[in-house]
Write an enzyme that holds these catalytic residues in place. Structure first.
Site, short mmCIF file in Angstrom:
data_model
loop_
_atom_site.label_atom_id
_atom_site.label_comp_id
_atom_site.label_asym_id
_atom_site.label_seq_id
_atom_site.Cartn_x
_atom_site.Cartn_y
_atom_site.Cartn_z
N ARG A 102 0.98 -1.07 0.13
CA ARG A 102 0.02 -0.07 0.06
C ARG A 102 0.94 1.10 0.05
O ARG A 102 2.06 1.11 0.14
CB ARG A 102 -0.91 0.06 1.15
CG ARG A 102 -0.64 -0.63 2.39
CD ARG A 102 0.37 -0.08 3.23
NE ARG A 102 0.24 1.37 3.47
CZ ARG A 102 0.99 2.30 3.56
NH1 ARG A 102 2.42 2.04 3.58
NH2 ARG A 102 0.76 3.63 3.67
N GLY A 103 0.22 2.45 -0.18
CA GLY A 103 1.24 3.66 -0.40
C GLY A 103 1.13 3.85 -1.57
O GLY A 103 1.43 2.99 -2.65
N ALA A 104 0.87 5.02 -2.16
CA ALA A 104 0.59 5.16 -3.54
C ALA A 104 1.80 4.82 -4.63
O ALA A 104 1.76 4.10 -5.51
CB ALA A 104 0.25 6.90 -3.62
N ARG B 231 -7.80 -0.35 -6.39
CA ARG B 231 -7.83 0.83 -5.75
C ARG B 231 -7.99 1.96 -6.45
O ARG B 231 -7.21 2.29 -7.30
CB ARG B 231 -6.89 0.94 -4.59
CG ARG B 231 -6.66 -0.34 -3.76
CD ARG B 231 -5.76 0.08 -2.59
NE ARG B 231 -6.39 0.89 -1.64
CZ ARG B 231 -5.67 1.34 -0.54
NH1 ARG B 231 -4.31 1.32 -0.40
NH2 ARG B 231 -6.37 2.04 0.32
N GLN C 132 -1.96 2.40 9.81
CA GLN C 132 -0.64 2.65 9.19
C GLN C 132 0.35 3.36 10.07
O GLN C 132 1.49 3.11 9.82
CB GLN C 132 -0.95 3.38 7.92
CG GLN C 132 -1.60 2.26 6.87
CD GLN C 132 -3.19 2.57 6.92
OE1 GLN C 132 -3.55 3.03 7.96
NE2 GLN C 132 -4.03 2.22 5.72
N ASP D 39 -1.90 10.76 -2.04
CA ASP D 39 -2.31 9.69 -3.03
C ASP D 39 -2.67 10.31 -4.42
O ASP D 39 -2.46 9.62 -5.36
CB ASP D 39 -3.53 8.85 -2.57
CG ASP D 39 -3.11 8.10 -1.40
OD1 ASP D 39 -2.92 8.52 -0.12
OD2 ASP D 39 -2.89 6.82 -1.71
N ASN E 124 -5.38 12.36 0.77
CA ASN E 124 -4.31 11.64 1.41
C ASN E 124 -5.18 10.80 2.35
O ASN E 124 -6.40 11.07 2.39
CB ASN E 124 -3.31 12.33 2.08
CG ASN E 124 -2.13 11.52 2.55
OD1 ASN E 124 -1.84 10.78 1.95
ND2 ASN E 124 -1.95 11.78 3.99
N LYS E 125 -4.73 9.92 3.26
CA LYS E 125 -5.38 9.29 4.20
C LYS E 125 -6.45 9.89 4.95
O LYS E 125 -6.01 11.11 5.37
CB LYS E 125 -4.54 8.39 5.02
CG LYS E 125 -4.91 7.62 6.06
CD LYS E 125 -5.81 6.45 5.70
CE LYS E 125 -5.26 5.69 4.61
NZ LYS E 125 -6.25 4.90 3.77
O1 MRU Z 1 -4.49 3.22 2.31
P1 MRU Z 1 -3.22 3.40 2.21
O2 MRU Z 1 -2.35 2.61 3.51
O3 MRU Z 1 -2.62 2.96 0.88
O4 MRU Z 1 -2.82 5.10 2.16
C1 MRU Z 1 -1.56 5.45 2.18
C2 MRU Z 1 -1.60 7.18 2.33
O5 MRU Z 1 -2.49 7.61 2.54
C3 MRU Z 1 -0.19 7.55 1.89
O6 MRU Z 1 -0.13 8.71 2.70
C4 MRU Z 1 0.11 8.02 0.49
O7 MRU Z 1 -0.34 7.06 -0.24
C5 MRU Z 1 1.43 8.57 0.23
S1 MRU Z 1 2.51 7.44 0.36
C6 MRU Z 1 4.07 8.13 -0.21
#
Ligand code: MRU
Length: 345
Positions: free
Chosen positions: A46-48, A88, A195, A236, A246-247
């Site tokens: 996970r994470g963009a 996603r 996370q 994201d 973002n999250k």
């Molecule tokens: O749902 P996730 O864990 O994939 O969400 C991740 C985030 O919101 C991060 O802040 C974002 O992807 C940036 S990662 C460098």
């Protein structure tokens, strides 16, 4: 240095199963497209940026599966791209990476199956290598914003685990620490999937960075009581006008930062900027299953059958964002002009 999140080994994608952290450091091997897609959907990866890299290798795996089954490679790869694009919706890096892979496929039309697979693998490796380089540049650019002795508040995980190995928001922390600055981090736990407490705290601890975990609802009190110099988060997707997805919880944190006169920085690669969307209202926001809230943390955390609203991301309006750190530099408002200049350069 944090560990490497994902690697290509023995014609398979090997990645840390992040759902197991911090209890266990477990790797899984993805040898078929469905395993890659499931890993993205269930946040094993996970994470963009990491999602984008994983999907790129997933496309290579699609080619391999088609070749092994004696099926049409082009059709197999397109089916893989289609499946991965439905995992996603919010992180634009996924679609950015898949588009790159599709362009390579288009460019290798008429080639032998093995040659197509080679071209795709080369592109996936390029995306992997670029991520490592870009994250270090983000770190260098962002580190200049931090004082010699500083405390940062972050949300979710925009660290090495969200990229190949260095992060975006946490790249700023790593680069500043490597430059000899004293950086302490407060990490929001980041409900519902934690996370922040599971991943950010784990990787900062592994790297020897001073980290303190707080529950999300403590951020206001922490901003008032502790010497927080900046809030730094990842993204994201960033719309052309600088609105940031973002999250979930990022928006509230940005409002709290504004109330306490604390700069609110977003650190992200240009591959997270989506110039096709004029503002954040156009960014698709993923809604996840109610079980994440009803049975969170492995136990019943809300009554069975209760109504749940579970958006995974929110939009922070550009007016709350002090600056956006990318590999090209640090943009301040108005963001669109800076983005367009960087894309055109
Ligand atoms: O749902 P996730 O864990 O994939 O969400 C991740 C985030 O919101 C991060 O802040 C974002 O992807 C940036 S990662 C460098």
């Amino acid at each position: 240095m944090p560990v490497t999140t994902l690697t290509w080994e023995n014609n398979a994608l090997r990645l840390i199963d992040q759902t197991q952290l911090p209890e266990r450091l477990v790797y899984i091997e993805c040898k078929d497209v469905e395993t890659v897609a499931e890993a993205i959907e269930s946040l094993r990866v996970r994470g963009a940026p990491a999602i984008g890299v994983a999907a790129a290798y997933g496309v290579v795996i699609g080619a391999q599966q088609a070749i092994a089954a004696g099926e049409d490679t082009d059709a197999g790869v397109r089916a893989a791209i289609n499946r991965l694009s439905h995992t996603r919706p919010t992180a634009v890096n996924l679609f950015w990476a898949l588009t790159r892979m599709e362009n390579v496929l288009d460019g290798s039309a008429g080639s032998l199956p093995k040659a197509i697979r080679e071209c795709l693998l080369r592109e996936a490796h390029a995306i992997f290598a670029e991520d490592r380089k870009v994250c270090r540049q983000i770190g260098q650019n962002g580190a200049q914003l931090l004082k010699a002795n500083t405390t940062v508040l972050t949300h979710c995980n925009a660290g090495g685990l969200a990229t190949v190995d260095y992060g975006t928001a946490l790249a700023v922390v790593y680069a500043a620490s490597e430059a000899g600055k004293q950086v302490a981090v407060f990490a929001d736990e980041t409900r519902p999937l934690l996370q922040g407490s599971r991943l950010t705290a784990w990787e900062l601890q592994q790297s020897g960075v001073d980290v303190t975990v707080i529950c999300d609802n403590m951020a206001g009190a922490v901003l008032r009581e502790k010497p927080i110099d900046s809030v730094i988060v990842g993204a994201d997707r960033i719309a052309a006008n600088g609105d940031v997805a973002n999250k979930i919880g990022t928006y509230g944190l940005a409002i709290l930062a504004r109330e306490h006169n604390v700069p609110f920085y977003v650190a992200a690669p240009l591959s997270t900027v989506d110039l096709s969307l004029s503002n954040g209202g156009q960014i698709p926001i993923e809604e996840r299953k109610s079980e994440e809230i009803i049975r969170g943390l492995g136990k019943q955390t809300a009554p069975q059958g209760v109504k749940v609203y579970n958006p995974a991301f929110d939009i922070t309006p550009n007016g709350l964002v002090t600056a956006i750190v990318t590999e090209k530099g640090v943009a301040t408002p108005p963001y669109e002009a800076a983005f367009r200049a960087w894309f055109d350069a």
